[in-house]
Design a protein around this motif. Structure first.
Motif, PDB file in Angstrom:
ATOM      1  N   VAL A  30       0.841  -1.207   0.000  1.00  0.00           N
ATOM      2  CA  VAL A  30       0.000   0.000   0.000  1.00  0.00           C
ATOM      3  C   VAL A  30       0.870   1.248   0.000  1.00  0.00           C
ATOM      4  CG1 VAL A  30      -1.736   1.289   1.291  1.00  0.00           C
ATOM      5  CG2 VAL A  30      -1.902  -1.192   1.144  1.00  0.00           C
ATOM      6  N   THR A  31       1.883   1.274   0.838  1.00  0.00           N
ATOM      7  CA  THR A  31       2.776   2.428   0.899  1.00  0.00           C
ATOM      8  C   THR A  31       3.545   2.583  -0.408  1.00  0.00           C
ATOM      9  OG1 THR A  31       3.032   2.047   3.268  1.00  0.00           O
ATOM     10  CG2 THR A  31       4.616   3.503   2.237  1.00  0.00           C
ATOM     11  N   ARG A  32       3.951   1.490  -0.988  1.00  0.00           N
ATOM     12  CA  ARG A  32       4.687   1.538  -2.250  1.00  0.00           C
ATOM     13  C   ARG A  32       3.833   2.127  -3.368  1.00  0.00           C
ATOM     14  NH1 ARG A  32       6.667  -4.001  -4.408  1.00  0.00           N
ATOM     15  NH2 ARG A  32       7.272  -4.094  -2.243  1.00  0.00           N
ATOM     16  N   TYR A  33       2.595   1.645  -3.508  1.00  0.00           N
ATOM     17  CA  TYR A  33       1.736   2.140  -4.587  1.00  0.00           C
ATOM     18  C   TYR A  33       1.224   3.552  -4.333  1.00  0.00           C
ATOM     19  CZ  TYR A  33       1.936  -2.313  -6.950  1.00  0.00           C
ATOM     20  OH  TYR A  33       2.366  -3.413  -7.624  1.00  0.00           O
ATOM     21  N   CYS A  34       1.050   3.934  -3.077  1.00  0.00           N
ATOM     22  CA  CYS A  34       0.710   5.332  -2.782  1.00  0.00           C
ATOM     23  C   CYS A  34       1.869   6.244  -3.153  1.00  0.00           C
ATOM     24  CB  CYS A  34       0.354   5.500  -1.306  1.00  0.00           C
ATOM     25  SG  CYS A  34      -1.308   4.971  -0.898  1.00  0.00           S
ATOM     26  N   GLY A  35       3.085   5.790  -2.939  1.00  0.00           N
ATOM     27  CA  GLY A  35       4.255   6.562  -3.341  1.00  0.00           C
ATOM     28  C   GLY A  35       4.333   6.746  -4.843  1.00  0.00           C
ATOM     29  N   LEU A  40       3.254  10.408  -9.669  1.00  0.00           N
ATOM     30  CA  LEU A  40       2.669  10.558 -10.996  1.00  0.00           C
ATOM     31  C   LEU A  40       1.448  11.472 -11.084  1.00  0.00           C
ATOM     32  CD1 LEU A  40       2.952   6.892 -12.263  1.00  0.00           C
ATOM     33  CD2 LEU A  40       4.447   8.820 -12.751  1.00  0.00           C
ATOM     34  N   TYR A  41       0.617  11.560 -10.013  1.00  0.00           N
ATOM     35  CA  TYR A  41      -0.647  12.274 -10.149  1.00  0.00           C
ATOM     36  C   TYR A  41      -0.519  13.780 -10.382  1.00  0.00           C
ATOM     37  CZ  TYR A  41      -1.106  14.707  -5.726  1.00  0.00           C
ATOM     38  OH  TYR A  41      -0.941  15.578  -4.703  1.00  0.00           O
ATOM     39  N   LEU A  51      -5.091  19.044  -6.610  1.00  0.00           N
ATOM     40  CA  LEU A  51      -3.734  18.610  -6.304  1.00  0.00           C
ATOM     41  C   LEU A  51      -3.553  18.433  -4.801  1.00  0.00           C
ATOM     42  CD1 LEU A  51      -0.941  18.193  -7.753  1.00  0.00           C
ATOM     43  CD2 LEU A  51      -0.481  20.559  -7.220  1.00  0.00           C
ATOM     44  N   LEU A  52      -4.041  19.373  -4.036  1.00  0.00           N
ATOM     45  CA  LEU A  52      -3.919  19.322  -2.581  1.00  0.00           C
ATOM     46  C   LEU A  52      -4.766  18.210  -1.980  1.00  0.00           C
ATOM     47  CD1 LEU A  52      -2.554  20.812  -0.241  1.00  0.00           C
ATOM     48  CD2 LEU A  52      -4.553  22.274  -0.110  1.00  0.00           C
ATOM     49  N   ALA A  53      -6.007  18.057  -2.427  1.00  0.00           N
ATOM     50  CA  ALA A  53      -6.909  17.050  -1.861  1.00  0.00           C
ATOM     51  C   ALA A  53      -6.414  15.631  -2.140  1.00  0.00           C
ATOM     52  CB  ALA A  53      -8.316  17.243  -2.417  1.00  0.00           C
ATOM     53  N   VAL A  54      -6.014  15.374  -3.368  1.00  0.00           N
ATOM     54  CA  VAL A  54      -5.531  14.033  -3.711  1.00  0.00           C
ATOM     55  C   VAL A  54      -4.217  13.746  -2.989  1.00  0.00           C
ATOM     56  CG1 VAL A  54      -4.713  12.574  -5.604  1.00  0.00           C
ATOM     57  CG2 VAL A  54      -6.726  14.002  -5.915  1.00  0.00           C
ATOM     58  N   GLY A  55      -3.359  14.736  -2.887  1.00  0.00           N
ATOM     59  CA  GLY A  55      -2.084  14.550  -2.187  1.00  0.00           C
ATOM     60  C   GLY A  55      -2.263  14.215  -0.719  1.00  0.00           C
ATOM     61  N   VAL A  56      -3.124  14.934  -0.051  1.00  0.00           N
ATOM     62  CA  VAL A  56      -3.375  14.660   1.369  1.00  0.00           C
ATOM     63  C   VAL A  56      -4.035  13.288   1.526  1.00  0.00           C
ATOM     64  CG1 VAL A  56      -4.700  15.406   3.379  1.00  0.00           C
ATOM     65  CG2 VAL A  56      -3.425  17.073   2.051  1.00  0.00           C
ATOM     66  N   GLY A  57      -4.945  12.955   0.621  1.00  0.00           N
ATOM     67  CA  GLY A  57      -5.583  11.635   0.668  1.00  0.00           C
ATOM     68  C   GLY A  57      -4.582  10.504   0.502  1.00  0.00           C
ATOM     69  N   LEU A  58      -3.644  10.674  -0.413  1.00  0.00           N
ATOM     70  CA  LEU A  58      -2.630   9.638  -0.620  1.00  0.00           C
ATOM     71  C   LEU A  58      -1.633   9.573   0.533  1.00  0.00           C
ATOM     72  CD1 LEU A  58      -1.920  10.004  -4.427  1.00  0.00           C
ATOM     73  CD2 LEU A  58      -2.934   8.042  -3.276  1.00  0.00           C
ATOM     74  N   ILE A  59      -1.387  10.688   1.181  1.00  0.00           N
ATOM     75  CA  ILE A  59      -0.502  10.662   2.354  1.00  0.00           C
ATOM     76  C   ILE A  59      -1.157   9.898   3.501  1.00  0.00           C
ATOM     77  CG2 ILE A  59       0.450  12.112   4.195  1.00  0.00           C
ATOM     78  CD1 ILE A  59       1.223  14.124   2.049  1.00  0.00           C
ATOM     79  N   LEU A  60      -2.464  10.067   3.667  1.00  0.00           N
ATOM     80  CA  LEU A  60      -3.173   9.426   4.772  1.00  0.00           C
ATOM     81  C   LEU A  60      -3.601   7.989   4.476  1.00  0.00           C
ATOM     82  CD1 LEU A  60      -5.426  12.380   5.941  1.00  0.00           C
ATOM     83  CD2 LEU A  60      -3.330  11.539   6.994  1.00  0.00           C
ATOM     84  N   ARG A  63      -2.108   4.910   6.351  1.00  0.00           N
ATOM     85  CA  ARG A  63      -2.434   4.850   7.774  1.00  0.00           C
ATOM     86  C   ARG A  63      -3.713   4.079   8.024  1.00  0.00           C
ATOM     87  NH1 ARG A  63       0.887   6.439  11.561  1.00  0.00           N
ATOM     88  NH2 ARG A  63       0.280   8.391  12.478  1.00  0.00           N
ATOM     89  N   PHE A  64      -4.649   4.108   7.068  1.00  0.00           N
ATOM     90  CA  PHE A  64      -5.964   3.536   7.270  1.00  0.00           C
ATOM     91  C   PHE A  64      -6.200   2.250   6.480  1.00  0.00           C
ATOM     92  CE2 PHE A  64      -6.531   8.111   8.077  1.00  0.00           C
ATOM     93  CZ  PHE A  64      -6.907   8.028   9.417  1.00  0.00           C
ATOM     94  N   ILE A  65      -5.372   1.946   5.491  1.00  0.00           N
ATOM     95  CA  ILE A  65      -5.538   0.734   4.693  1.00  0.00           C
ATOM     96  C   ILE A  65      -4.462  -0.266   5.096  1.00  0.00           C
ATOM     97  CG2 ILE A  65      -5.506  -0.233   2.374  1.00  0.00           C
ATOM     98  CD1 ILE A  65      -6.369   2.521   1.351  1.00  0.00           C
ATOM     99  N   GLU A  66      -4.889  -1.398   5.568  1.00  0.00           N
ATOM    100  CA  GLU A  66      -3.969  -2.464   5.973  1.00  0.00           C
ATOM    101  C   GLU A  66      -4.208  -3.685   5.113  1.00  0.00           C
ATOM    102  OE1 GLU A  66      -1.686  -2.524   8.555  1.00  0.00           O
ATOM    103  OE2 GLU A  66      -2.043  -0.406   8.958  1.00  0.00           O
ATOM    104  N   ILE A  67      -3.159  -4.159   4.442  1.00  0.00           N
ATOM    105  CA  ILE A  67      -3.272  -5.391   3.655  1.00  0.00           C
ATOM    106  C   ILE A  67      -2.216  -6.360   4.154  1.00  0.00           C
ATOM    107  CG2 ILE A  67      -2.985  -6.412   1.380  1.00  0.00           C
ATOM    108  CD1 ILE A  67      -4.185  -3.941   0.190  1.00  0.00           C
TER     109      ILE A  67
END
Length: 67
Positions: A30-35, A40-41, A51-60, A63-67
């Motif tokens: 998850v961290t790898r693909y968010c990076g 790229l986005y 840009l700001l909303a998607v960036g903050v969403g990808l940073i967070l 923290r909330f997705i566990e695989i």
């Protein structure tokens, strides 16, 4: 492209590179693909708020997705 957009793209790109390296080192997919997404986005974002909303969403997201 405005100065704010360029600064945010650079900021999220650097954070994305850090997320990618951390995800690769710890084998966290998850961290790898968010990076990768953060690197790229900024090329696809059309406005500063997007840009700001998607960036903050990808940073967070790791923290909330566990695989």
């Amino acid at each position: 492209m405005e100065t704010t957009d360029i600064f945010l793209a650079l900021l999220f790109g650097c954070v994305g590179f850090g997320y990618f390296m951390h995800g690769r080192r710890t084998q966290n997919i998850v961290t790898r693909y968010c990076g990768i997404a953060m690197i790229l986005y900024p090329y696809l974002a059309s406005s500063t708020w997007e840009l700001l909303a998607v960036g903050v969403g990808l940073i967070l997201a790791p923290r909330f997705i566990e695989i």
